[in-house]
Every structure is written in structure tokens, then in C-alpha cells.
Design a protein around this motif. Sequence first.
Motif, PDB file in Angstrom:
ATOM      1  N   ILE A  84      44.376  38.411  39.422  1.00 55.73           N
ATOM      2  CA  ILE A  84      43.667  39.393  38.885  1.00 55.73           C
ATOM      3  C   ILE A  84      43.665  40.242  38.292  1.00 55.73           C
ATOM      4  CG2 ILE A  84      41.550  40.566  39.964  1.00 55.73           C
ATOM      5  CD1 ILE A  84      41.298  37.966  41.020  1.00 55.73           C
ATOM      6  N   SER A  85      42.767  39.997  36.551  1.00 55.10           N
ATOM      7  CA  SER A  85      43.336  41.144  35.620  1.00 55.10           C
ATOM      8  C   SER A  85      43.091  42.658  36.183  1.00 55.10           C
ATOM      9  CB  SER A  85      42.134  40.345  34.338  1.00 55.10           C
ATOM     10  OG  SER A  85      42.694  41.506  33.538  1.00 55.10           O
ATOM     11  N   TYR A  86      43.461  43.662  36.109  1.00 53.24           N
ATOM     12  CA  TYR A  86      43.308  44.852  35.722  1.00 53.24           C
ATOM     13  C   TYR A  86      42.462  45.707  35.029  1.00 53.24           C
ATOM     14  CZ  TYR A  86      43.739  49.689  35.808  1.00 53.24           C
ATOM     15  OH  TYR A  86      43.042  51.119  35.355  1.00 53.24           O
ATOM     16  N   ASP A  87      42.571  45.073  34.004  1.00 55.53           N
ATOM     17  CA  ASP A  87      41.274  45.393  32.586  1.00 55.53           C
ATOM     18  C   ASP A  87      40.841  43.958  31.877  1.00 55.53           C
ATOM     19  OD1 ASP A  87      44.031  44.888  30.877  1.00 55.53           O
ATOM     20  OD2 ASP A  87      43.857  47.014  30.501  1.00 55.53           O
ATOM     21  N   GLY A  88      40.900  43.264  31.718  1.00 55.45           N
ATOM     22  CA  GLY A  88      39.915  41.796  31.634  1.00 55.45           C
ATOM     23  C   GLY A  88      40.638  41.802  30.409  1.00 55.45           C
ATOM     24  N   LYS A 108      40.294  38.792  26.798  1.00 48.62           N
ATOM     25  CA  LYS A 108      39.498  37.710  26.959  1.00 48.62           C
ATOM     26  C   LYS A 108      38.543  38.274  25.710  1.00 48.62           C
ATOM     27  CE  LYS A 108      40.108  36.851  31.570  1.00 48.62           C
ATOM     28  NZ  LYS A 108      39.329  37.287  32.587  1.00 48.62           N
ATOM     29  N   ARG A 115      35.332  40.322  30.051  1.00 45.74           N
ATOM     30  CA  ARG A 115      36.958  41.215  30.166  1.00 45.74           C
ATOM     31  C   ARG A 115      36.557  41.810  31.487  1.00 45.74           C
ATOM     32  NH1 ARG A 115      36.465  42.288  24.584  1.00 45.74           N
ATOM     33  NH2 ARG A 115      35.149  43.831  24.879  1.00 45.74           N
ATOM     34  N   ARG A 132      34.633  41.092  34.453  1.00 46.86           N
ATOM     35  CA  ARG A 132      35.205  40.916  35.509  1.00 46.86           C
ATOM     36  C   ARG A 132      36.483  41.143  36.023  1.00 46.86           C
ATOM     37  NH1 ARG A 132      31.571  37.233  37.722  1.00 46.86           N
ATOM     38  NH2 ARG A 132      33.343  36.347  38.767  1.00 46.86           N
ATOM     39  N   CYS A 133      36.722  42.319  36.124  1.00 44.63           N
ATOM     40  CA  CYS A 133      38.283  42.497  36.569  1.00 44.63           C
ATOM     41  C   CYS A 133      38.140  43.653  37.177  1.00 44.63           C
ATOM     42  CB  CYS A 133      39.472  43.162  34.773  1.00 44.63           C
ATOM     43  SG  CYS A 133      38.172  44.967  34.531  1.00 44.63           S
ATOM     44  N   GLN A 191      48.602  39.982  44.793  1.00 44.03           N
ATOM     45  CA  GLN A 191      48.286  41.231  43.957  1.00 44.03           C
ATOM     46  C   GLN A 191      48.912  42.764  43.825  1.00 44.03           C
ATOM     47  OE1 GLN A 191      45.564  40.341  41.283  1.00 44.03           O
ATOM     48  NE2 GLN A 191      46.140  42.129  40.891  1.00 44.03           N
TER      49      GLN A 191
END
Length: 569
Positions: free
Chosen positions: A11-15, A18, A24, A26-27, A60
Motif C-alpha cells: 500500500i503506497s504511503y504517499d501515492g 503516479k 495518488r 489512494r494511499c 505492511q
Amino acid sequence: MEFKKGEGGNISYDGGVKPKPNDRRRCILGYVTALCNEGGGFLVIGMSDNYPHEVIGTKQNLGSIGELESKIYTDIGIRPEVYELFEDQKRVLVIEVPCRPAGKVFKFEDVALMRVGEELKPMSDEFYLKIIQEQEPDFSQKICEGLTIFDLDNKAMALLKEKYSIKQNNPQFKSLPNEQILSDLELLKNGNLTNAALILLAKKEVLQQRLPQAKVMLEYRNSESQIPFDNRIEFTEPFFILIEDLWKTINLRNGSFPIQDGAYIFNVPYFNEEVIRESINNAISHRDYKRTSEIVIKQFPQRLDIINAGGFPSGVTLENLIKIPSTPRNRLLADILQKTGIVERSGQGVDKIYYNTLSEGKAEPDYSKSDNFQVNLKLSAIIEDRAFALFIDSIQKELPEKLSVLEIVTLNKIKNCSPKNTLDLEQVNQLLQKKLIEKRGKTNAIFYILSKDYYDFTDEKAKYYKLQEIDDNQVLNTILQFLSKESKAKMKDFVGLFEDKLSRKQVRFRVDKLVSNKVLEQQGEGSTSTYEIANEYLNQMEVIAEAITKTINDLESKNEMAKKRPKKT
């Protein structure tokens, strides 16, 4: 609640990188921002998004949940709680997001976010306007359902009567029925008691049952670097009992510094009683009782921290903390403290904290660790400047009116050589009129120093005279001394020599004058220019030196001849 699988911890921390903003956001930071804006909630990673939310497990932030918590706070100013849960050896990561303070909107990449179904969308204008127009309701004025007069502590009630009668100079007040007293003070409304009555007067067990976060935790540590506490005491009594017991317990470990003024020695306590009481009163009357964390006081041998839930009241910031009258988050509670003499006037607590602390020569009270979710006050017990304490004490004895808190803050800033743009010009002018500070320099290079009395107390009279305005001869001698060692210099070197005493423009004017008088020789133009002592000036100095040497030698020869002549009888 927002559920995410995130089996591989991806799961991306800060986007990341993108390109599209809606992708972006959705982080982790995007979901935390939206949840906070909508009243708080949970971002759960390691469970299926579809009902019944099967536990899948996730990697994560494995081994770095503390770092994640800290990073979220640093990046968007939201203070989450991050923890792990396990089921059948499957790990689930939970990010518990607090509710935003009233009137505050949080943003991700400068966009206020809200959740719309499964999507994160920019907040609508209507929703945004509704939030920023919010006013914090007075929790202390609300009715505490089911609380009765029989739930109130008799000792606390007696203390309330006594303190009110003394403050209002009304001895008969103590003989009035409890119901009338509570009604007169608006603690009882239409037969119902308020939350203020609960906090101030309720029996210990009732208070803990109905509002357990109203307690105060006092932790003692022998070292400021120590994490585990050596002793921890819970204060769960109503305010009128708690405040006395709490101060007595803090004072048990209180020491003092001896300060000598001539033959007179007086002691300054590590922890000033008025400062500590005002700090605790502020924490109790300003804290957000809807948050479940209690007030925490961390006492060290020479430092005390007071931490309470809820940021500064609306309109108050670190920059205007002592300039703007504060509005208590719990107005009714604060009014009772004022009417009973616990505090002098609502909104003056911070003034007293600064006034007494700086007057004792201690460091400025430190609120810098405060944010939207808590107020964190650090008080140092160490006297950093004994002379400043004596200086302020002597001023207060001589002036017909005592200095204001803003004047003392300004004196402290001048003492610490704070930048000129941080000084309150109105206070500076008042201090100049009272001859407590002096102005040095000209135009852009103006600066201020404390009056000569302060340097007498520090026994640094030479430093005071060194701070006198610099003249052309001092400029010349300083430049010649520098060039005798470095041979060449640039304009920036000369500016550095006279930093805080002359502006760049003033330095350039004097250097150009020395060049035109052929004392200095300039090579090159603009920023590449260099300067050295001119040969013509060196030759002149040699001639002068030879003439002085010859004169001295002639005088010595005459003296020797005079000694050899026979004395007349």
C-alpha cells in the motif's frame, strides 16, 4: 472503517510517482486525511474489503510501525495511533485516526479530502464551509444526564463555598443551601447538573465512572533521557480536592537555587508554585474532554512537562500566544475558577507563566511541541541568567508601575539577541522611554541592548562599552588588522567583520571611502572585487613609523646626556 488487503505490504504511503492526482490520493496519507476530516476512524490493512472482511494478513510496515506513526504526523500534522492485531498468526495493521479539531480541515497535496463510497474525492465547498464555520461547543456547560447532588463530594463542595466567599468577600455565602449555590454559579440548570459540576465537585468514584479521562497522571523520572517512569500517581479526585494534593506532591521533589545580591541571599524554587498552578489550571479548563486521554505531568529533577488533549483554543497560535486573549474551551468551568479565586481572570494564565518564569532568569516556557491535538508545555527549572533575574527584580522595585509581561518578553529577546523583526516595536519604544534598553547602530543596522545596569549585574562592563556604536577609526583598525593576516579580502569578509553593527551598505560606504583615500586598493569590479592595503598607505605608515622611532631615540639620547651632566652644588 476502510479495509485494504495489502498482503505484500505494497500500500503506497504517499501515492509515489503516479501521474494522476486521483490515483495518488489512494494511499495511506490520503485515507488518513479523509478519515480525520470526517470525524476519525480506522484504516485496516490485511483484511478483505468485502464483507465479512476475511483476515488475509499483511507485511505492511513490518517492524516499522513507530516510524509510520511519526512520519504521518510529520507530513500532515495528524496524530494517529498505529498498532498490530493477530489472528491465526496472520498480522493486521490498524491505523486509528483521531477526529479533526472543530473548525480545522486537513489536506493531502493541498486538497481537502473526503470519502465518497470507495473513492477519495476533493471536499465539496458546502462541506468545507460547514467545517471552517464550526464553533467548539462548551462541554462544561452541557447537562450531565443522571448526575445528582448526592453524587457530589462534601469536601469539594465545602472548598468551593470557602474559596468563593473569600474571593467575593461574602462570608454569608457559606451558609446558603447547596442547591442555591450550584444554581447561582450555573452549575445547576433547571434541576440538572452540568459537566462542570462533575469535573469540579463529583465524588471520586462517580467522576471515574462518568468521565475517566478527567484524571491527572503525575510521572516522575530521575533523568530527562529516561523512558520508563520511577513513580506514577493517579489523581482522580474532583478539581477542588485534586489541585491542592497535586501541587503538594510536585512540591515534595522541589528544590531551589540560592541567588546572592550583595549581602542578601534569596532562594528561587526550581518550580514556581504560581507557574505550576496556572499551568495545571490552564490544562484543566482548556483541555478537550471528548478525547479519552488524560492530562499527563512529567516531572524531572529540573524540568516539568504538562500535556493535555486538544490543541490551542480557536484563534490562538504559538505566535500570538501571549498577545491574544484566549477563549477557554470550557467557558463555564473557567468562570467558576475565576469566581472562586483559583485564577485571577480568564485568559491571563499564560501571561503569569511567562512573567514569573522569565523574571526568575529561566528559559522561556516552551510550547513548541504543541499541535492541533494536544498542548505540550515544557518548563525548565534551571536559572540560565542570574543577572537577568536581579536586573528585573531591581527594575520592579524602582518603577512606579511594574513591567508588563510583553515588556519582560521583549527584554528577554533583546538579551538573547533575537532578530529585530521578532521584536514588538510598541514594547521596544516603551522600554526605550523607560531607559531599560539602548539603541545602537543606524538605519538598517539598528540593534538594541539592555541598559548598563544589566551589564553591572553580569560584571561585564567591558562588554557594554564594546557594544557602543562603531566609529571610522574602529572600522579602519579592524580592517587593517584583518588584512595584516589575510593580505586580501572580499566585501563579504568586511560585512562579516561588522555583522549586527553595520549594514552592508554602511560597510561598503566606509570601504569605498578608504579606497578613495588610498588606504585600500581595489582590484576587479563587482562581486569579484578584492581589497588589500594600498602600497602608498604602507609607505606612509613606514615614514610615520621611522619618524616616531627617530623621535623616541632622540628623546632617549637627551635623557641619557642629562643624566651624565654634573649636578650643580
